[in-house]
Design a protein around this motif. Structure first.
Motif, PDB file in Angstrom:
ATOM      1  N   GLN A  11       0.789  -1.265   0.184  1.00  0.00           N
ATOM      2  CA  GLN A  11       0.095   0.185  -0.017  1.00  0.00           C
ATOM      3  C   GLN A  11       0.952   1.128   0.010  1.00  0.00           C
ATOM      4  OE1 GLN A  11      -2.784  -0.029   3.184  1.00  0.00           O
ATOM      5  NE2 GLN A  11      -4.226  -1.288   2.107  1.00  0.00           N
ATOM      6  N   TYR A  12       0.412   2.352  -0.770  1.00  0.00           N
ATOM      7  CA  TYR A  12       1.001   3.365  -0.465  1.00  0.00           C
ATOM      8  C   TYR A  12       0.331   4.504  -0.376  1.00  0.00           C
ATOM      9  CZ  TYR A  12      -0.873   4.680  -5.178  1.00  0.00           C
ATOM     10  OH  TYR A  12      -1.747   4.863  -6.137  1.00  0.00           O
ATOM     11  N   GLN A  13       0.849   5.552   0.328  1.00  0.00           N
ATOM     12  CA  GLN A  13      -0.152   6.953   0.515  1.00  0.00           C
ATOM     13  C   GLN A  13       0.714   7.905   0.292  1.00  0.00           C
ATOM     14  OE1 GLN A  13      -0.861   7.400   4.822  1.00  0.00           O
ATOM     15  NE2 GLN A  13      -2.562   8.838   4.376  1.00  0.00           N
ATOM     16  N   ILE A  14       0.193   8.789  -0.580  1.00  0.00           N
ATOM     17  CA  ILE A  14       0.931  10.196  -0.910  1.00  0.00           C
ATOM     18  C   ILE A  14       0.218  11.375   0.063  1.00  0.00           C
ATOM     19  CG2 ILE A  14       0.992  11.957  -2.745  1.00  0.00           C
ATOM     20  CD1 ILE A  14       1.259   9.376  -4.763  1.00  0.00           C
ATOM     21  N   ASN A  15       1.304  11.843   0.517  1.00  0.00           N
ATOM     22  CA  ASN A  15       0.871  12.837   1.468  1.00  0.00           C
ATOM     23  C   ASN A  15      -0.234  12.265   2.440  1.00  0.00           C
ATOM     24  OD1 ASN A  15       2.728  14.841   0.575  1.00  0.00           O
ATOM     25  ND2 ASN A  15       1.380  15.413  -0.947  1.00  0.00           N
TER      26      ASN A  15
END
Length: 213
Positions: free
Chosen positions: A153-157
């Motif tokens: 999983q990735y989260q930008i800002n």
């Protein structure tokens, strides 16, 4: 990562009860060999690969807590509790039973980190390097290669987290990365591994946070 091999040659034979056809060998070529592919220790929490054979033996028998055979002369050991584990190799040669033993130290495995270029924790990268990076799991000073990443999983800002399959960023994520500005961040966590030769708990993998330079 280049594999490191340590050849462990047993130099003595152990004579058992007289009612069994067991004897010491006077032939120096008759020695069982355990090739521990990852130094002279085994790690708790993963499957440690071993190559075990007994030269000139008609057959062999391998005993040890947590030892499993996977292929011809190929085994793994997944140690449990304690600080030491013993492996016993029995070679059968022309009706004789020859026994060798080897003791290994058990170490607890550290928590793995999500990493890029063996950098982990909080790191700074350019957009171009980040977009074309391969994500791996990494344990500092650990000689064994860990399984590849299946998804993460990735989260930008502060945006909502999303799933990326594979160990590289897909085209959609790459486009988002190229639109980032200096100081923006991307958090990688909830990593799922391709479990084939390991039983690492993915919930223990430490997240990676990347800041754009």
């Amino acid at each position: 990562m280049k594999k490191l091999y340590l050849l462990l040659i047993f130099l003595s034979f152990i004579q058992c009860a007289p009612n069994k056809n067991v004897s010491e060998s006077k032939n120096s070529n008759l020695k069982s060999i355990i090739e521990n592919e990852k130094l002279n220790i085994v790690y708790r929490g993963i499957r440690n690969p071993l190559t075990i054979y007994f030269p000139n033996a008609d057959s062999i028998q391998v005993n040890g807590l947590g030892v499993q055979k996977t292929d011809e002369n190929k085994y793994y050991i997944a140690p449990g509790s304690g600080t030491k584990v013993e492996i016993t190799v029995i070679g059968f040669i022309n009706g004789e039973e020859l026994i060798d033993k080897r003791e290994f130290r058990i170490l607890d495995i550290q928590k793995p980190y999500a990493s890029i270029h063996n950098s982990y924790g909080k790191i700074t990268l350019s957009k171009e390097i980040l977009a074309n990076s391969t994500l791996k799991t990494h344990i500092p000073q650990f000689v064994m290669e860990l399984p590849e990443i299946e998804s993460f999983q990735y989260q930008i800002n502060q945006e909502q987290s999303e799933i990326n399959n594979g160990n590289t960023f897909n085209e959609l994520v790459k486009e988002k990365i190229h639109n980032l500005k200096k100081g923006d961040s991307l958090l990688i966590d909830n990593i799922k591994l391709i479990i084939d030769k390991s039983n690492i708990d993915r919930a223990r993998i430490i997240e990676l946070k990347i800041y754009i330079e």
